[in-house]
Each structure stands twice: as structure tokens, then as C-alpha cells.
Design a protein around this motif. Structure first.
Motif, PDB file in Angstrom:
ATOM      1  N   THR A 149       0.624  -1.157  -0.024  1.00 39.66           N
ATOM      2  CA  THR A 149       0.005   0.162  -0.009  1.00 39.66           C
ATOM      3  C   THR A 149       0.921   1.216  -0.088  1.00 39.66           C
ATOM      4  OG1 THR A 149      -1.827  -1.149   1.301  1.00 39.66           O
ATOM      5  CG2 THR A 149      -1.775   1.210   1.153  1.00 39.66           C
ATOM      6  N   GLU A 151       0.915   5.173   0.621  1.00 34.84           N
ATOM      7  CA  GLU A 151      -0.160   6.180   1.247  1.00 34.84           C
ATOM      8  C   GLU A 151       0.434   7.437   0.856  1.00 34.84           C
ATOM      9  OE1 GLU A 151      -2.061   7.225   5.316  1.00 34.84           O
ATOM     10  OE2 GLU A 151      -0.308   6.115   5.389  1.00 34.84           O
ATOM     11  N   ASP A 152      -0.400   8.398   0.610  1.00 34.89           N
ATOM     12  CA  ASP A 152       0.314   9.990   0.344  1.00 34.89           C
ATOM     13  C   ASP A 152       0.034  10.893   1.712  1.00 34.89           C
ATOM     14  OD1 ASP A 152      -2.380  11.079   0.328  1.00 34.89           O
ATOM     15  OD2 ASP A 152      -2.733  10.614  -1.730  1.00 34.89           O
ATOM     16  N   TYR A 153       0.366  12.181   1.516  1.00 38.01           N
ATOM     17  CA  TYR A 153       0.236  12.834   2.892  1.00 38.01           C
ATOM     18  C   TYR A 153      -1.217  13.451   3.166  1.00 38.01           C
ATOM     19  CZ  TYR A 153       4.998  12.658   4.799  1.00 38.01           C
ATOM     20  OH  TYR A 153       6.091  12.545   5.161  1.00 38.01           O
ATOM     21  N   GLY A 155      -3.653  11.157   2.928  1.00 43.03           N
ATOM     22  CA  GLY A 155      -4.489   9.813   3.365  1.00 43.03           C
ATOM     23  C   GLY A 155      -5.014   9.194   2.384  1.00 43.03           C
ATOM     24  N   MET A 157      -4.661   6.423  -0.643  1.00 40.83           N
ATOM     25  CA  MET A 157      -3.973   5.081  -0.716  1.00 40.83           C
ATOM     26  C   MET A 157      -4.012   4.352  -1.885  1.00 40.83           C
ATOM     27  SD  MET A 157      -4.513   3.389   2.883  1.00 40.83           S
ATOM     28  CE  MET A 157      -4.122   4.214   4.555  1.00 40.83           C
ATOM     29  N   GLU A 191      -8.919   4.970  -3.632  1.00 41.13           N
ATOM     30  CA  GLU A 191      -8.830   5.586  -2.452  1.00 41.13           C
ATOM     31  C   GLU A 191      -8.094   7.046  -2.731  1.00 41.13           C
ATOM     32  OE1 GLU A 191      -9.904   4.717   0.420  1.00 41.13           O
ATOM     33  OE2 GLU A 191     -10.698   2.710  -0.127  1.00 41.13           O
ATOM     34  N   LEU A 193      -5.293   7.957  -4.365  1.00 40.36           N
ATOM     35  CA  LEU A 193      -3.718   8.205  -4.335  1.00 40.36           C
ATOM     36  C   LEU A 193      -3.091   9.362  -4.947  1.00 40.36           C
ATOM     37  CD1 LEU A 193      -1.099   7.176  -2.736  1.00 40.36           C
ATOM     38  CD2 LEU A 193      -0.877   5.827  -5.017  1.00 40.36           C
ATOM     39  N   LYS A 199       3.833   9.456   1.154  1.00 40.87           N
ATOM     40  CA  LYS A 199       4.346   9.391   2.464  1.00 40.87           C
ATOM     41  C   LYS A 199       4.932   8.116   2.640  1.00 40.87           C
ATOM     42  CE  LYS A 199       2.817   9.670   7.343  1.00 40.87           C
ATOM     43  NZ  LYS A 199       1.546   9.544   8.101  1.00 40.87           N
ATOM     44  N   GLN A 202       3.363   0.694   2.910  1.00 37.16           N
ATOM     45  CA  GLN A 202       2.756  -0.121   3.968  1.00 37.16           C
ATOM     46  C   GLN A 202       2.839  -1.456   3.666  1.00 37.16           C
ATOM     47  OE1 GLN A 202      -0.887   0.956   5.789  1.00 37.16           O
ATOM     48  NE2 GLN A 202      -0.363   3.060   5.986  1.00 37.16           N
TER      49      GLN A 202
END
Length: 405
Positions: A149, A151-153, A155, A157, A191, A193, A199, A202
Motif C-alpha cells: 500500500t 499512502e500519500d500525505y 491519506g 492510498m 482511494e 492516491l 508518504k 505499508q
């Protein structure tokens, strides 16, 4: 004598004539006119020649400062840095997990590489991949139940599953192998992204397993063109009974949970078998502080969802069972059922009434569990796999797992 004109002269005369304006004094004036008016477009920027010119390519190597999730949530996972087993360098990540543990809503780790600086991956989303090296701590895994996953800053994804097609070999075993997951495989729209402001990466852990991970980085990737003669695999009807789930091995090698550690020893063996050459030897004890409910399972449709509603009224889960000679039948704590693709589970607890002989013991017994007795708390139209859940402690042999009329 005829006068000759060139094509160039003719065109020039036509252009001049079209812009002449006669004044009242008989003079001739010229009005400037553009032959073509348009918008000039800049050519697209060439692709980067090196990932390092766009973003820091090393996600994890010998520095775990940017890694979180180590030694957290021990009911679900045990994750730590190890120096004893590495692919390269001085450090690797050692992870053991079980998503079947009670209260385990999420398991995994995260890596905010490059000291959590915002990273713009947009120029390389079609040109790069996440590459890492993996091996099991013990045993063999025919799937790698991990979800990568980004994830950007804000939130947002993007997700990608570590499918078998990205493996270097057909199974994950005790030898290091490379796994390459293209950035183009990440679902980024669902989501929202933002690939210009990443960021962290995961690694979400599903089902159960035990692995070492090392040398996680971004690498150049060029998608291989599909061969024109390749066709989508035509799978057998997944509800055409009888269906063999395990005979001498899991069907299609799509079983999981064959793990040996301090909590469980689940493997194939030729020492005992009902038919054929091998059976499953299942020994477990989750009474230890670090042991959680233990499970193993198998997808008989190569991880494609299965709608079993047409066979629910008249089908059975059938298998042969042999207990340890010293084990009382009443103390065998085993649940059998299914899990759907929303991770909901439906089980029945194994009882001697499911044995055709009325009991099970140190002799082989045939077990038949009606699907109609499974609680209707899952989506039977989207079944993921058949599941055995083990509580308490015990030791049994299991063979000839099937779905039958």
C-alpha cells in the motif's frame, strides 16, 4: 513567346494580391497577414534515465529508522530486525503473523523511506516497480498474503497484491527469491492516491505466515508484452461436485498455513495416510502467551471467488481424520468452514456426530459436515477459501479433503 511562371511565383503573386488594398490616391498598401496562426506545444518530457534522479530508490536495506510496526500487536504479529539471516548487508526484517488471532483488525508494517520526505512517483508510475527479496523462516508458502500500500500525505492510498505472477519461483521457501511488483499494478483511483506526494509504503499482512524480507527498493521495470497466443486460463467448474481439495497435496498448490514454529507444526507427511502417499500432519498448541488461534486453508479455484449458494443445501465438506493415540475425542477443538472476500468467516465446530462411524480415534475416520449447517454470516457468493481453525492443543492427521454431494 509564351511567358513562363514558376509555381513559387504563382503562389507569391496570389498571396500578394489577396492583401493589396487600393487607396483613393491610387497608391497600393499592404496589410500584414500571418500565413498560419496556432498554438505551439512543448514536446513531452523524455522518461527519466535513472530512478535516483526522481526519488530515493532504497526503501529498506540496512537502516530501519524509517520502519514502524516492529514488536507491535503481538497477538497478530511479531516483527523485528534481524542480523542473523539477511539477503545482503547487515539487516533484514523477520515477521511472523496470524490474522486469525482474536481482535486482530490489522497486521503489518510501514516504511516512510527517505526520512518521510514527500516523494513524487508520478514520472515513474509506468516505468518502475517495488522489488524485494523474501524467504520463509521455516517451511514453504504457496502464496504470499501481503498487500503493498502506497499512502500519500493527505491519506489517499493505492493497493497492489503480491500475486504469484510476481514471484521468481512458484512458491516461497527457505531460499531467497526476488519479488517484483510494478507500480502500474497499484489501484490508485479507488482511494484517491496522489502519486506526487507519497508518504510511505505499508505492507499489510493477511492470513498467516512467517518470512524474512530484505533489500526493498524501487527498480526500473518494463512491462513484458503479452504473447498473442496466450489465453485466459479456463478453470473447471468450482461447484461441480465432487471437488478434490487435498489428496497428496493442496489442489493447484493454493494452500497456506503449512508452518512450523513454537505454536504449530503443520506439514505434509508420508508417515500416515488414509489413501495415496501423503497426508497432513497437524500439531498445535496455542496456550502459550505468544500463540494465537491457528489456521490453515486452501483455495480450490486459484483464488477466484466462488459462489457456493447452489450447493449449500445438499453438499458436504468431507475428509479423513486420525487423532493421536493419547488424545481424547472430546478434547479435539477444531472448526471447519469458509472465509469470504470481506474476511468474514463461517464455521462449525467438529463433533463426533459428523463422523460416519459415530466417533474418531487413532484409526482413520471419515468426517462429513453438511454445508447447510454453516451459519449464514458470510457472503456465500464470494467464497475465498476453505478454512480449518484450531483452538487449544492437539495432534491429528487429515487426508482426502473434498467437497461432495
Amino acid at each position: 513567346m509564351k511567358q513562363k511562371y514558376s509555381l513559387k511565383s504563382t503562389i507569391l503573386f496570389t498571396i500578394v494580391a489577396s492583401v493589396m488594398i487600393a487607396g483613393s490616391s491610387g497608391c497600393v498598401q499592404f496589410k500584414p497577414a500571418a500565413l498560419y496562426e496556432g498554438v505551439a506545444y512543448d514536446p513531452p518530457a523524455p522518461p527519466p534515465t535513472s530512478i535516483g534522479k526522481v526519488v530515493e530508490p532504497v526503501i529498506f536495506s540496512d537502516d530501519h529508522q524509517d520502519v514502524w510496526g516492529l514488536n507491535e500487536n503481538l497477538a497478530c504479529q511479531q516483527a523485528r530486525v534481524t542480523k542473523l539471516v539477511t539477503y545482503s548487508g547487515d539487516e533484514a526484517l523477520e515477521i511472523t503473523w496470524n490474522r486469525g488471532a482474536e481482535g486482530c483488525d490489522w497486521a503489518g508494517i510501514g516504511i516512510g523511506w527517505d526520512r518521510y520526505a514527500g516523494k513524487d512517483l508520478s514520472p515513474i508510475m509506468d516505468l518502475a516497480a517495488v522489488q524485494f527479496y523474501v524467504r520463509t523462516i521455516t517451511g514453504k508458502m504457496f502464496a504470499l498474503p501481503m498487500v503493498l500500500t502506497l499512502e500519500d500525505y493527505s491519506g489517499g492510498m493505492g493497493f497492489s497484491y503480491t500475486a504469484n505472477q510476481y514471484f521468481e519461483r512458484s512458491a516461497i521457501d527457505e531460499e531467497w527469491q526476488k519479488v517484483v511488483v510494478p507500480l502500474s499494478s497499484f489501484e490508485i483511483e479507488k482511494e484517491n492516491l496522489d502519486p506526487t506526494n507519497i508518504k510511505q509504503l505499508q505492507i499489510e499482512l493477511q492470513q498467516s505466515g512467517n518470512v524474512y524480507l530484505d533489500d526493498i527498493r524501487l527498480v526500473n521495470y518494463e512491462k513484458q508484452p503479452l504473447m498473442v497466443w496466450m489465453e485466459e486460463e479456463k478453470l473447471p467448474d468450482p461447484i461441480a461436485l465432487p471437488i478434490v481439495v487435498f489428496d497428496d497435496a493442496f489442489t493447484n498448490n493454493n494452500g497456506w498455513g503449512l508452518i512450523t514454529n513454537e505454536c504449530q507444526q503443520i506439514s505434509t507427511t508420508s508417515a500416515q495416510r488414509s489413501e495415496g502417499s501423503t497426508s497432513l500432519h497437524v500439531k498445535w498448541n496455542n496456550g502459550s502467551e505468544n500463540c494465537s488461534p491457528i489456521a490453515f486453508g486452501v483455495s480450490w479455484n486459484k483464488w477466484h471467488p466462488v459462489d457456493i449458494t447452489p450447493i449449500l443445501p445438499n453438499a458436504f465438506i468431507e475428509f479423513d481424520l486420525k487423532t493421536d493415540a493419547n488424545m481424547e475425542a472430546s478434547k479435539l477443538s477444531m472448526q471447519v468452514g469458509f472465509e469470504d472476500y470481506d474476511r468474514a468467516k463461517s464455521f462449525v465446530t467438529l463433533q463426533t456426530t459428523y463422523a460416519i462411524s459415530g466417533t474418531y480415534s487413532s484409526q482413520w475416520s471419515r468426517i462429513r459436515i453438511p454445508l447447510s449447517q454453516l451459519p449464514a454470516n458470510i457472503d456465500f457468493k464470494r467464497i475465498k477459501h476453505l478454512l480449518f481453525n484450531l483452538d487449544g492443543s492437539g495432534e491429528v492427521y487429515i487426508d482426502n479433503i473434498r467437497l461432495v454431494k
